[in-house]
Design an enzyme around this catalytic site. Structure first.
Site, PDB file in Angstrom:
ATOM      1  N   SER A  93       1.986   3.139  -5.037  1.00 40.71           N
ATOM      2  CA  SER A  93       0.552   3.104  -5.069  1.00 40.71           C
ATOM      3  C   SER A  93      -0.077   4.459  -5.420  1.00 40.71           C
ATOM      4  CB  SER A  93       0.000   2.635  -3.725  1.00 40.71           C
ATOM      5  OG  SER A  93       0.411   3.498  -2.704  1.00 40.71           O
ATOM      6  N   LYS A 149      -4.484  12.194  -2.567  1.00 38.73           N
ATOM      7  CA  LYS A 149      -4.629  10.752  -2.816  1.00 38.73           C
ATOM      8  C   LYS A 149      -5.860  10.250  -2.074  1.00 38.73           C
ATOM      9  CE  LYS A 149      -1.770   6.537  -2.286  1.00 38.73           C
ATOM     10  NZ  LYS A 149      -0.457   6.062  -1.795  1.00 38.73           N
ATOM     11  N   SER A 198       5.820   4.396  -2.461  1.00 40.98           N
ATOM     12  CA  SER A 198       4.607   4.762  -3.190  1.00 40.98           C
ATOM     13  C   SER A 198       4.510   6.201  -3.656  1.00 40.98           C
ATOM     14  CB  SER A 198       3.377   4.433  -2.346  1.00 40.98           C
ATOM     15  OG  SER A 198       3.261   3.038  -2.215  1.00 40.98           O
TER      16      SER A 198
END
Lengths: 476, 483, 96
Positions: free
Chosen positions: A152, A77, A176
């Site tokens: 997210s 990420k 997330s």
């Protein structure tokens, strides 16, 4: 036709029998990444580097010197630092920033010969539940491109679902990892707070954040957790507790005591079909010999407010370093120190980030600290104590991961509060620091997936992974 | 009666001391002073995304040492807090400090110890925090230059109760604190380099009043002398304001070293809201009684205790004792010297006299003094045995010893024919010669000019080529002259 | 709970954020709604409850005081928006 691998076991098998090589595997992923650019899952692909690394690992394999993760292609990420690579937390304010060091988890994965293929899109500074808050565009759900992938860590979830890599790392502060896993029909695990080092994770909320894996199956998650977890002298909040060999326990066949909260199931916002399917699942579990009982948990409505007071407070301080002075974006309109701050931050941060910084600053400010921040810390204590009481009687807490299936892009972006309530079932594990996983167990009549969530006792990823493995095997 | 005498000053001092650790408070980069800008640096110090603080164990040790030395209560459960504000030399946008849980509370500093003016100043608290980098405003006309070498260096902040009553006491307070920090070897106490900094909270009130006056905070005094100057000025300025019927504004002022005045610092309009909250990246540190006991065993003997030993046991004068305890290395040298000789007075005289002069003249510190204490002790013994006079030792032997410190004083004396004559016969013959060669002066001496003994002694020493034992010679000469 | 304009300005100043008129109205509304939302916590009885501050029960080992040079001056300045060979540079108002 390039073979699509959905398990590391299959890759290892083919590597062993020389039916493939790391270079071929990487090439296939790069090809698929290229074909799926429209999903916008990746912000940057480390193509040349990945191929070079693959070459080196192929050589190591022939010499029998390769690490545990040789052949595993991982995406990280865009809030996980990788030395000499750009990292931006999907924000303009870190545009062109290159990290000087690698996150501890990245070092550990690389040491076992994993290949890192690129960095994935996410909500800016991990603040969001739909990946619509990225400065670099939305991420699309591969199952239905008109829907959000969740957030997210949307990019990472999509990368695994669309077979652009085998495993992806995300971060989970309020759901997330788990919520995108639910929306993208894959496995997403948030470890116990302190199980995995936060060194190199761009901080959002320090007492909530954890790095965790997205995978297609439990065996891969267990292996990655074994490599990543454990004490780190660079992180004072990382536990020194020994890391169990999770993989060795996956086939433990047990019956468990499971509970679910009445308040979760009776919540207005929960989709009726999901509710019905959940109750059906409860019956299935009972039929399989597990004990499943409802518990009262009268705090559901306080989870998200507590979460928002505490995380925005910590975030308002963690994001103060983005000031246009020593690194990152500096506004061309900066004429002195004050305007350097004001303009760089106001131009560099997106709206949702600014909202949360404002709320966080407010709740910490003089005159409001006790009423908000201290109050929320006290409620957090109650939540943790009550939850631990419950878990002294049960092995797991079961719930839907999300109140509904993936929603339309653009649908909720204008209503922050509505967006916050997406996290109603997931924030609980972050508030209490417990390990929690979303399992791809269901398909809605609307054609979209949704997961169920299991939360276990502190540092009991062993049981969590074992039971999860059992459930997914039964499903198949 | 001066209008100024109607008022009394109330002063509290906040001292920031940089701990002399090798690495920084929360990161491993070097804490050394004076290197090229932005070289003592790490991603943590830069406040880069993803970095986390990790506490230096020496921070705790040094703070506990200080707490023990001042008699403070040491906290067992130590938490850290973030103090949030924006400044160019504060890379994280917050400082990691201790807010509600300072590592030490209470304790005191003694002013003018062992004198009639002796006074104890209580300490409110001592806590650990980190330093900021440096902003340089005057090197580039268009830009402020920022150097982060100093960012993250560990500090302790020592806050005194507002019990200091004059600029003179403030001077003494800072002097005593600096001495203590150097004795403990936890800070080099260099105000010019900034390893010791002082902020002064000053207010005035009418004598006998029940309420304190409004106070101001004064910063940027880069020497102990300037602390005194600044406070002197500020007290008078405040009294003038009050006498003029105006009010004192609570504000931060800066000291102007050129003209000795204080002026308002423009940037501080309203009180800052630092939004302190517990530092989530650092776990609390437990300082156990066991640990404290361990640190206690490493404490050196402190100046005040040494003073008592020197004056009461060694019977040195207050003046001499104070000179020795001036700095720890002097005390260490003296301590070793007194292992080899029990003539404490002579040891003190040599240290404070010849040795100190030599060090000063040559710009050397006692730690780099080439003559080992054992050899000085041997020299003292030589004098005590009557083999050489003090004068010969100082003027002839000592200068050779500094050049050839490996030589023994006795050997030097023998090789250079310096062993003095205590032989009465030789002495008598020298005296006879002096009497024969100086009839006029002898005459005048016998007629009452007693001061001529000096001249005659001089002649005697010349005649004996310096070898006469002055004491003996003097008494024998007088005897012969009075015959 | 309504938050007034002055408070929004004060908070924005502390957070070093600036808003134009339109944005200021919007953030004022957002902040008010968010505070309404979190005010729900007042319903919880927290009397005699200690705030939960630290999530881990272990106390980690402290770092040894050994200096480490992990990056060079050049690397330190690499990401700076403005710099010269040795320093970070921030613009300052030119005094006339």
């Amino acid at each position: 036709m390039e073979k699509i691998y959905s398990s590391f076991e299959a890759i290892q098998q083919d590597l062993k029998t020389q039916q493939t090589t790391c270079q071929l595997i990487v090439k296939a992923y790069l090809h698929r990444i290229d074909e799926n650019k429209h999903l916008n899952a990746f912000l940057e692909v480390f193509a040349d580097e990945a191929l070079e690394k693959a070459k080196q690992i192929d050589a190591k394999i022939t010499q029998n010197k390769a690490g545990k993760l040789a052949g595993m292609v991982i995406a990280i990420k865009d809030n996980i630092c990788y030395k000499d690579h750009k990292v931006s937390a999907s924000s303009k304010i870190l545009d062109n920033f290159e990290s000087l060091f690698s996150a501890t988890v990245v070092e550990r994965l690389l040491a076992e010969d994993a290949i890192i293929i690129g960095r994935t899109n996410c909500d800016e500074f991990a603040m969001g539940s739909s990946n619509e808050n990225s400065a670099f565009g939305n991420v699309l759900n591969p199952i239905d491109n008109s829907k959000v992938p969740g957030g997210s860590s949307g990019g990472s979830a999509v990368a695994v679902k669309a077979n652009l890599c085998l495993v992806a790392l995300g971060s989970d502060t309020g759901g997330s990892i788990r919520q995108p896993a639910s929306f993208c029909d894959i496995v997403g695990l948030k470890p116990t707070y302190g199980r995995v080092s936060r060194n190199g994770l761009i901080a959002y909320a320090s007492s909530f954040d954890q790095i965790g894996p997205f995978t297609n199956n439990i065996a891969d998650a267990a292996l990655v957790m074994e490599v990543m977890s454990g004490a780190d002298k660079m992180d004072s909040t990382c536990s020194a507790q020994e890391v169990p060999q999770y993989s060795n326990h996956l086939n433990d066949k047990k019956t468990y005591k499971i509970t679910y909260f009445n308040s979760c199931i009776e919540n207005d916002g929960l989709d009726a079909e999901i509710k019905a399917q959940f109750m059906a699942f409860v019956e299935e579990l009972r039929a399989a010999g597990h004990t499943v009982e409802a518990t009262d948990f009268p705090y559901l409505d306080y989870l998200v407010p507590t979460y928002y007071v505490l995380t925005t407070a910590e975030a308002s301080s963690n994001l103060a370093r983005y000031d246009g002075v020593h690194f990152g974006y500096r506004s061309p309109n900066a004429v002195d120190l004050e305007s350097t701050y004001l303009k760089s931050r106001s131009e560099g941060f997106g709206d949702e980030v600014k909202r949360r910084i404002m709320l966080g600053t407010y709740v910490l400010s003089s005159g409001f600290y006790d009423a908000y921040y201290t109050k929320a810390q006290k409620v957090r204590r109650i939540l943790k104590t009550k939850t631990e009481e419950i878990l002294s009687d049960y092995d797991f807490i079961l719930s839907p991961t999300s109140p509904h299936t993936p929603f339309d892009l653009g649908k909720q972006i204008d209503d922050p509060i509505k967006m916050y309530l997406e996290d109603i079932y997931t924030v609980h594990a972050n508030l209490t620091g417990l390990p929690s996983i979303s399992l791809p167990l269901n398909k809605h009549s609307n054609g979209l997936p949704y997961g169920f969530q299991l939360t276990a006792k502190s540092f009991n990823e062993t049981a969590l992974l074992a039971f999860s493995h059992q459930l997914l095997q039964n499903k198949n | 009666m001066s209008v100024y005498n109607k008022y009394q000053a109330v002063i509290g001092l906040e001292i920031h001391a940089q701990l002399s650790t090798k690495s920084k408070a929360y990161a491993s980069d070097s804490a050394t002073f004076g290197d090229l800008p932005n070289t003592n640096i790490s991603p943590v110090t830069l406040g880069h995304p993803g970095t986390l603080p990790v506490l230096n164990e020496k921070n705790i040790e040094f703070a506990v040492k200080l707490g023990l030395a001042v008699g403070a209560t040491i906290r067992e459960n130590n938490e850290f807090a973030r103090k949030n504000y924006f400044y160019a030399d504060l890379p994280k946008g917050y400082q990691i400090t201790q807010d509600k849980t300072p590592i030490c509370t209470g304790g005191f500093i003694t002013l003018f110890p062992n004198t009639a003016k002796e006074k104890k100043i209580e300490i409110t608290r001592i806590h650990m925090e980190e330093d900021a980098g440096k902003s340089i405003h005057d090197q580039d006309p268009f830009n402020t230059l920022v150097d982060l070498n100093r960012a993250g260096v560990p500090l302790v902040e020592i806050v005194s109760e507002p019990q200091i009553s004059s600029a003179e006491e403030a001077y003494e307070y800072v002097t005593q604190v600096r001495k203590l920090l150097r004795y403990l070897e936890i800070c080099d106490g260099n105000m010019e380099e900034g390893s010791l900094r002082c902020d002064a909270n000053v207010s005035v009130m009418l004598k006998g009043a029940s309420k304190f006056g409004e106070r101001t905070e004064t910063k940027n005094m880069n020497s102990i002398r300037n602390v005194k100057r600044a406070i002197e000025h500020e007290i008078i300025r405040q009294i003038d304001v009050l006498e003029n019927g105006e009010k004192i504004e609570m504000e931060t002022r800066s000291f102007n070293a050129v003209d000795g005045t204080t002026f308002t610092m423009r940037s501080k309009e309203e009180a800052h809201d630092y939004r302190y909250f517990p530092e989530p990246d650092l776990q609390p540190v437990i300082v156990s009684q066991n640990y404290i006991n361990g640190v206690k065993t490493t404490l050196p003997t402190l100046p005040n205790e040494l003073y008592k030993i020197y004056t009461k046991e060694f019977r040195l004068s207050e003046y001499d004792a104070n000179l020795i305890i001036e700095s720890k290395p002097l005390g260490i040298y003296y301590n070793e010297l007194t292992q080899y000789t029990k003539n404490y007075k002579a040891a003190s005289n040599w240290l404070n006299g010849n040795i100190k002069s030599y060090l000063n003249e040559n710009g050397i510190t006692i730690e780099n003094f080439v003559i080992k204490p054992a050899k000085i002790a041997a020299l003292i013994q030589l004098i005590d045995d009557g083999k050489v006079s003090n004068t010969v030792a100082s003027q002839h032997i000592f200068p050779i010893m500094v050049k050839q410190p490996e030589l023994e004083p006795l050997a030097i004396a023998e090789q250079n024919n310096l062993i003095q004559e205590s032989n009465d016969d030789d002495l008598s013959s020298y005296i006879e010669q002096v009497i024969v060669n100086n009839p006029k002066e002898i005459e005048r001496f016998r007629n009452g000019e007693q001061q001529l003994i000096g001249f005659l002694m001089g002649q005697l020493m010349k005649t004996s080529k310096g070898k006469a034992d002055p004491k003996k010679a003097n008494s024998l000469l007088r005897e012969k002259l009075n015959q | 709970m309504a938050v007034d304009k002055l408070t929004v300005k004060k908070i924005a100043t502390l957070a070093k954020l600036e808003f134009n008129e339109e944005q200021a109205v919007s953030i004022q509304q957002d902040l008010s709604r968010m505070l309404d939302f979190v005010n729900k916590l007042n319903e919880v009885d927290t009397e005699d409850v200690e705030p939960l501050v630290y999530m881990l029960n272990e106390r980690p080992t402290l770092r040894k005081d050994e200096p480490l040079q992990e990056i060079s001056q050049q690397e330190a300045l690499k990401n700076a928006p403005d710099k010269d060979t040795d320093f970070f540079k921030v613009p300052k108002v030119i005094k006339r």
